[in-house]
Write an enzyme that holds these catalytic residues in place. Structure first.
Site, short mmCIF file in Angstrom:
data_model
loop_
_atom_site.label_atom_id
_atom_site.label_comp_id
_atom_site.label_asym_id
_atom_site.label_seq_id
_atom_site.Cartn_x
_atom_site.Cartn_y
_atom_site.Cartn_z
CE LYS A 54 -3.90 -2.25 2.25
NZ LYS A 54 -4.60 -2.60 3.48
CD GLN A 98 -3.47 -4.36 6.61
OE1 GLN A 98 -3.34 -3.38 5.87
NE2 GLN A 98 -4.12 -5.44 6.24
CG ASP A 121 -9.78 0.06 4.75
OD1 ASP A 121 -9.57 -0.24 3.57
OD2 ASP A 121 -9.01 -0.21 5.69
#
Ligand code: NDP
Length: 300
Positions: A54, A98, A121
């Protein structure tokens, strides 16, 4: 019939190219450089690989990448304090933590602590609601990537029968919302669905997000249907040597590709789209934070 292979890797590369152009334009015309902050707690090797990918891809498209690596035993309050600090920083337009996080940290508290305007997200109830009613904002990355592949292959999805297998908050439910927004006729199947093969046989579009290796079989598929395989399953591959593994999707690729009109492979289908859509969401949130209409080719 032999299905067309929907090449997610190539599509994601093109998408990253378009993102880089939008980023360059934001810098030149508005003096804004979108910034994505990624928090990782602990040293899970798989999470480290995701986070490094990422961060690398964020920098490659010209955005600022901020990485925070916290110790496995970091107190929950410290993670929440970091999120609060990032929520208030003007150079950070997207924040992600994460998952999974170690057990002593409450995932729900983390999600609730994120400023929804930076929740790239798309986990927060506010953003889930915006997706459902079609307001601008971040869109869950994997469903957004799947939708882009479907639109690219089929064009208009209006009136098509779509069956989404799986009803998770991460994939199945938002996928169904997005297909409905595109005027598909949507059925959501799950572990209690009766006669799943018969349900699938009506589908022009199947999106499989189950987590069961090669569950969707050839004789479930209407000839010519488009099959999006979200599943990523690691299975033993003794043919590659002792202790070796390989990745397969939720769809029996070999059998289904003899009947379907088009299919995404695993790996190389939906997987590469997910990070690309995270970058797209960061451009979207950077635009919205500055009163700019987000580029329509990066969102749903
Ligand atoms: P979840 O485990 O959260 O959800 C799985 C869903 O499948 C549930 O709704 C469950 O039903 C349903 N299900 C389970 N067994 C059956 C069955 N026999 N028949 C019909 N439905 C069934 O998984 P996720 O949605 O998070 O992920 C799904 C897959 O996608 C996984 O393989 C995951 O690794 C992959 N994935 C891939 C991503 C990518 O970037 N390509 C990103 C995210 C996930 P019920 O609700 O009734 O239990």
């Amino acid at each position: 019939m032999t299905a067309k292979i929907i090449d997610g890797k190539a599509f994601a590369e093109g998408l990253r190219g378009r993102i880089a152009e939008h980023v360059a334009q934001l810098k030149a015309e508005h003096g804004i450089t979108p910034g994505l902050a990624v928090i990782i707690v602990g040293h899970d090797p798989a999470s480290q690989v995701y986070v490094n990918n990422k961060a690398r891809q964020t920098s490659e498209v010209g955005m600022n990448s901020f990485k925070y690596e916290l110790a496995e035993d970091v107190p929950e309050a410290e993670v929440l304090a970091l999120i609060n600090e990032l929520n208030n920083r003007e150079d950070v337009h997207g924040i992600l933590c994460q998952l999974p996080v170690p057990k002593h940290i409450d995932e729900t508290k983390i999600i609730n602590a994120l400023n929804p305007a930076k929740d790239v997200d798309c986990f927060s109830p506010e953003n889930v609601g915006k997706v459902a009613i079609g307001l601008p904002g971040p869109v869950p990355c994997t469903p957004l990537g799947s939708l882009m592949l479907l639109r690219d292959h089929l064009g208009d999805l209006s009136g098509l029968n779509a069956v989404v297998i799986g009803r998770s908050n991460l994939v199945g439910k938002p996928m169904a919302s997005l297909l409905l927004r595109d005027s598909a006729t949507v059925t959501i199947a799950h572990s209690r669905t009766k006669d799943l093969p018969a349900v699938c046989a009506q589908a022009d579009i199947i999106v499989a997000a189950v987590g069961r290796p090669e569950m969707v079989k050839q004789d479930w598929i209407k000839p010519g249907a488009t099959v999006i395989d979200v599943g990523i399953n690691r299975i033993k591959a003794p043919e590659r040597g002792e202790g070796k593994f390989r990745l397969v999707g939720d769809v029996d690729y070999k059998g289904v590709s003899e009947v379907a009109g088009a299919i995404t492979p695993v790996p190389g289908g939906v997987g590469p789209m997910t990070i690309a859509c995270l970058l797209a969401n960061t451009v979207t949130t950077a635009c919205l934070a500055n009163g700019i209409t987000p580029p329509s080719d990066l969102t749903a």
